[in-house]
Enzyme design. Sequence first.
Site, PDB file in Angstrom:
ATOM      1  N   GLU A   1      13.890   3.094  27.095  1.00 53.38           N
ATOM      2  CA  GLU A   1      14.977   3.814  26.444  1.00 53.38           C
ATOM      3  C   GLU A   1      15.965   2.775  25.924  1.00 53.38           C
ATOM      4  O   GLU A   1      16.428   1.923  26.685  1.00 53.38           O
ATOM      5  CB  GLU A   1      15.704   4.720  27.436  1.00 53.38           C
ATOM      6  CG  GLU A   1      14.821   5.687  28.184  1.00 53.38           C
ATOM      7  CD  GLU A   1      15.569   6.348  29.330  1.00 53.38           C
ATOM      8  OE1 GLU A   1      16.789   6.101  29.479  1.00 53.38           O
ATOM      9  OE2 GLU A   1      14.933   7.091  30.094  1.00 53.38           O
TER      10      GLU A   1
ATOM     11  N   ASP B   1      27.883   7.043  32.518  1.00 54.33           N
ATOM     12  CA  ASP B   1      27.421   5.718  32.913  1.00 54.33           C
ATOM     13  C   ASP B   1      28.396   5.051  33.871  1.00 54.33           C
ATOM     14  O   ASP B   1      29.613   5.162  33.730  1.00 54.33           O
ATOM     15  CB  ASP B   1      27.229   4.825  31.676  1.00 54.33           C
ATOM     16  CG  ASP B   1      26.053   5.275  30.828  1.00 54.33           C
ATOM     17  OD1 ASP B   1      24.988   5.522  31.428  1.00 54.33           O
ATOM     18  OD2 ASP B   1      26.194   5.396  29.603  1.00 54.33           O
TER      19      ASP B   1
END
Length: 271
Positions: free
Chosen positions: A53, A64
């Site tokens: 990815e 994140d």
Amino acid sequence: MAGNLDLLGSVLAKAEDENRAALVGYLPAGFPSIDDGVRAVTAMLEGGCDIVEVGLPHSDPVLDGPVIQTADDIALRGGVRIADVIRTVREAHAATGAPVLCMTYWNPVDRYGVERFAAELAGAGGAGCILPDLPVEESEAWRKAAEQHGLATVFVVAPSSRDERLARITAAGTGFVYAASLMGVTGTRESVGEQAQDLVRRTRATTDLPVCVGLGVSGGEQAAEVAGFADGVIVGSAFVKRLLDAPDIESGLAGVRELAGELAIGVRRRA
């Protein structure tokens, strides 16, 4: 040019035929630089990842953790653009023949243009897109463009997702389902936990799509543990950390290859 949804499916099926989980690596484009980011993604695949990815760095990466936020900040300060993300996908796929997806928040795609982004990603040989913050109810425009260009649409499910919600999400997705192993942001952890196993079980009850688990896996032992109940093991922060901690880019690339090899052994061991 059509995307590589079929290639993604065949790689996941091959891993299943080999009685193992697929290894999926993640790195943001443009980190530690645009050129070295291409080299790092390629090194992950050469080292043992089945799929990668490529992250589209975002100024507000709410899902994140600090490691990936740091990498995103370095990439953005280095001037990374969507064209560089597409280039990273193109060159990594061309060098290895492996499926390469883009992982991105929805806002950059919406601003860039849904059709334009899908066409360029497919033209680069991309296999699909992971969209962690795009609600299924608002995804029709993207799914239509993705289907037209042969791209997978991968949605994220979480332990908090109720069974009815899981069914709605998995019915709309293609390629695989990204199961977040726990509530929270990305990052390495001591234990992936039982929540992930339960989420995989509940998700599989709603779909025939492979279920790949991410968030928290950092080494071969954890990879083996997750591979025991998931179709794929997704690792991001641990790869980013190898590059952040390295004294120079060549050491960082060697570290990425080494980690990919260790994880590849883990997913084949299936504790």
